[in-house]
Design a protein around this motif. Sequence first.
Motif, PDB file in Angstrom:
ATOM      1  N   UNK A 121      24.471  34.415  44.624  1.00  0.00           N
ATOM      2  CA  UNK A 121      25.613  33.715  45.205  1.00  0.00           C
ATOM      3  C   UNK A 121      25.228  32.250  45.334  1.00  0.00           C
ATOM      4  N   UNK A 122      26.013  31.388  44.738  1.00  0.00           N
ATOM      5  CA  UNK A 122      25.744  29.947  44.739  1.00  0.00           C
ATOM      6  C   UNK A 122      24.322  29.654  44.254  1.00  0.00           C
ATOM      7  N   UNK A 124      31.649  34.235  38.348  1.00  0.00           N
ATOM      8  CA  UNK A 124      33.008  34.175  38.871  1.00  0.00           C
ATOM      9  C   UNK A 124      33.047  33.349  40.144  1.00  0.00           C
ATOM     10  N   UNK A 125      34.213  32.799  40.427  1.00  0.00           N
ATOM     11  CA  UNK A 125      34.448  32.064  41.666  1.00  0.00           C
ATOM     12  C   UNK A 125      35.362  32.927  42.526  1.00  0.00           C
ATOM     13  N   UNK A 126      34.983  33.124  43.773  1.00  0.00           N
ATOM     14  CA  UNK A 126      35.757  33.961  44.686  1.00  0.00           C
ATOM     15  C   UNK A 126      37.070  33.245  45.018  1.00  0.00           C
ATOM     16  N   UNK A 140      27.285  37.206  53.814  1.00  0.00           N
ATOM     17  CA  UNK A 140      28.698  36.924  54.032  1.00  0.00           C
ATOM     18  C   UNK A 140      29.217  36.054  52.886  1.00  0.00           C
ATOM     19  N   UNK A 141      30.264  36.514  52.266  1.00  0.00           N
ATOM     20  CA  UNK A 141      30.867  35.836  51.124  1.00  0.00           C
ATOM     21  C   UNK A 141      32.150  35.160  51.582  1.00  0.00           C
ATOM     22  N   UNK A 142      32.386  33.954  51.115  1.00  0.00           N
ATOM     23  CA  UNK A 142      33.581  33.203  51.499  1.00  0.00           C
ATOM     24  C   UNK A 142      34.346  32.770  50.248  1.00  0.00           C
ATOM     25  N   UNK A 143      35.606  32.451  50.421  1.00  0.00           N
ATOM     26  CA  UNK A 143      36.422  31.958  49.316  1.00  0.00           C
ATOM     27  C   UNK A 143      35.793  30.660  48.806  1.00  0.00           C
ATOM     28  N   UNK A 144      35.658  30.543  47.480  1.00  0.00           N
ATOM     29  CA  UNK A 144      35.067  29.363  46.872  1.00  0.00           C
ATOM     30  C   UNK A 144      33.622  29.555  46.449  1.00  0.00           C
ATOM     31  N   UNK A 179      41.176  38.661  42.892  1.00  0.00           N
ATOM     32  CA  UNK A 179      40.178  38.279  43.887  1.00  0.00           C
ATOM     33  C   UNK A 179      39.188  37.256  43.350  1.00  0.00           C
ATOM     34  N   UNK A 180      39.133  37.068  42.034  1.00  0.00           N
ATOM     35  CA  UNK A 180      38.161  36.156  41.444  1.00  0.00           C
ATOM     36  C   UNK A 180      38.742  35.484  40.210  1.00  0.00           C
TER      37      UNK A 180
END
Length: 142
Positions: free
Chosen positions: A37-38, A65-67, A47-51, A83-84
């Motif tokens: 993630x990132x 992919x970008x959330x 914890x995953x967030x939008x973006x 969602x992505x």
Amino acid sequence: MNQTLESMRLDKWLWCARFYKTRSVAVEEIGKGRVTVNNQNAKAARELRVGDTVALRQGVVERTVVVQALSNMRGPAPVAQQLYKETEASAKARAEAAERRRLAPEPASSLVEGRPTKRDRRQIDHVRHEWDDRWSASIDDE
């Protein structure tokens, strides 16, 4: 899609977005280091967030992919795809990899696994019998 969610667990999002069939498979893939993630290694409870940008591997297919949204439940595939958004570079690389696999398939994938069938066994015995009739490594009568 539930827009009121601020964040959710990575393993649950991967399952809801239909990247993996079960959450336990998602946790296993995250544990093997196949999901970042990132550009950082992640744990299942992250914890995953939008973006956020998620890079993952499904078998031999690598995706980035970008959330776009978070969802509490696993829905049908068209809903899960909302969602992505896959990055253009990822989509291009995935298409090129698919073309390479099509043009030069893995030799081991053509092998048939398991024991020979009854029909296969008969063919093997038939060839073996023909071989014995025609050739002999032993010295015959002199």
